[in-house]
Design an enzyme around this catalytic site. Sequence first.
Site, PDB file in Angstrom:
ATOM      1  N   HIS A  14       0.961  -1.017   0.045  1.00 32.06           N
ATOM      2  CA  HIS A  14      -0.006   0.059  -0.179  1.00 32.06           C
ATOM      3  C   HIS A  14       0.899   1.210   0.038  1.00 32.06           C
ATOM      4  O   HIS A  14       1.258   1.659   1.041  1.00 32.06           O
ATOM      5  CB  HIS A  14      -0.903   0.106   1.464  1.00 32.06           C
ATOM      6  N   HIS A 194      -9.512   1.264  -1.310  1.00 28.10           N
ATOM      7  CA  HIS A 194      -9.416   1.910  -0.012  1.00 28.10           C
ATOM      8  C   HIS A 194     -11.030   1.752   0.386  1.00 28.10           C
ATOM      9  O   HIS A 194     -11.786   2.084  -0.325  1.00 28.10           O
ATOM     10  CB  HIS A 194      -8.967   3.152  -0.054  1.00 28.10           C
ATOM     11  N   GLU A 197     -11.350   3.587   5.819  1.00 27.70           N
ATOM     12  CA  GLU A 197     -10.234   4.374   6.534  1.00 27.70           C
ATOM     13  C   GLU A 197     -11.023   5.333   7.122  1.00 27.70           C
ATOM     14  O   GLU A 197     -10.511   5.591   8.431  1.00 27.70           O
ATOM     15  CB  GLU A 197      -9.554   5.053   5.168  1.00 27.70           C
TER      16      GLU A 197
HETATM   17  N1  ADE Z   1      -4.362   9.089  -1.632  1.00 29.13           N
HETATM   18  C1  ADE Z   1      -3.076   8.878  -1.056  1.00 29.13           C
HETATM   19  N2  ADE Z   1      -3.195   8.683  -0.054  1.00 29.13           N
HETATM   20  C2  ADE Z   1      -4.455   8.303   0.203  1.00 29.13           C
HETATM   21  C3  ADE Z   1      -5.016   7.854   1.646  1.00 29.13           C
HETATM   22  N3  ADE Z   1      -4.475   7.396   2.789  1.00 29.13           N
HETATM   23  N4  ADE Z   1      -6.488   7.629   1.594  1.00 29.13           N
HETATM   24  C4  ADE Z   1      -7.311   7.831   0.272  1.00 29.13           C
HETATM   25  N5  ADE Z   1      -6.504   8.343  -0.723  1.00 29.13           N
HETATM   26  C5  ADE Z   1      -5.301   8.537  -0.552  1.00 29.13           C
HETATM   27 ZN    ZN Z   2      -3.652   4.910   0.575  1.00 29.10          ZN
END
Ligand code: ADE
Ligand code: ZN
Length: 333
Positions: A14, A194, A197
Amino acid sequence: MENFINNLPKAELHLHIEGTFEPELMFEIAKRNKVDIPYDSVEKLKKAYAFSCLQDFLDIYYQGAQVLLYEQDFYDLTFAYLEKCAEQNVRHAEIMFDPQTHTERGVSFETVITGIHKACVEAREKFGISTLLIMSYLRHLSEEAAFKTLEESLPFKAWITAVGLDSSEKGNPPSKFKRVFEASVAEGYVPLAHAGEEGSADYVWEALDLLKIKRIDHGNNSLQDASLVREIVKRDMALTVCPLSNLSLKVVENLSEHPLKKMMDLGLKVTVNSDDPAYFGGQVNQNFISIQKALDLSKEDLCELARNSFRYSLLDQNMKDMYLREVEAYCAA
Ligand code: ADE
Ligand code: ZN
């Protein structure tokens, strides 16, 4: 422990190449390209790296990427990252890139991917590091824009293994990209995203059920839903966890509250990654070191994290086995 971590063979799964853009290199490229940076020194730019949420970070990250114009810039950016991989015994890297961050500014898809690809070929020869590329769609942009990017990628399909989904999560659910993910899979790309998060567990469900993803980037908020955790364990899917990113973006208040160990104890398959190391204060080894200290992880935990990084990579089984033998030899010694 630090020594043990530094020499542990590992893969990074990642990593956003635009997030590896160190301020020093940014200033250097800005100067040669005659592009203005709205900060007059590296120190002042670094002071702006204090984020309270994902969007705070993204605003600065997209601004930084604007100095990248030519193939050489993308080459330099990528090669600098791969040199750091070599120093950290990162044996394999799965690199995300955000074509739309560049094509929206008039830089061609070909320019971006050719520079990145050439650096990967050179790193393979020079350091023996394997890489593969993940083309990420920006979720704050439209489905139509993602389809256009998919179309632009097709001449370079041989260089791209997977598609991802990144950028502002809240308000941009996976369902928005169901059709473009179906089309991407039909072209042979592996679907990744993603999820969880900043978005809720529902977003993770959608990424699983609608986008049919093979691996979850972050996935932290999956823990809000016990039935989701059971499902991820059942499907044997990995989470690409990024401790220092989570700390910088206030996904966790401090690392001692980070759920990584809890995830492992629940049977989730976890890997440790840096996400955007130039912005979050540490490369992948620093992520290992910080989370090891905060959660008092054992050497066996660290070995398991390293094994997972190869097992849940997108490499073929022969390559996985080769790297897993390196981990076993190291951990046994
Ligand atoms: N683009 C780069 N880093 C990211 C992250 N942590 N979450 C979502 N988009 C991203
Ligand atoms: Zn990311």
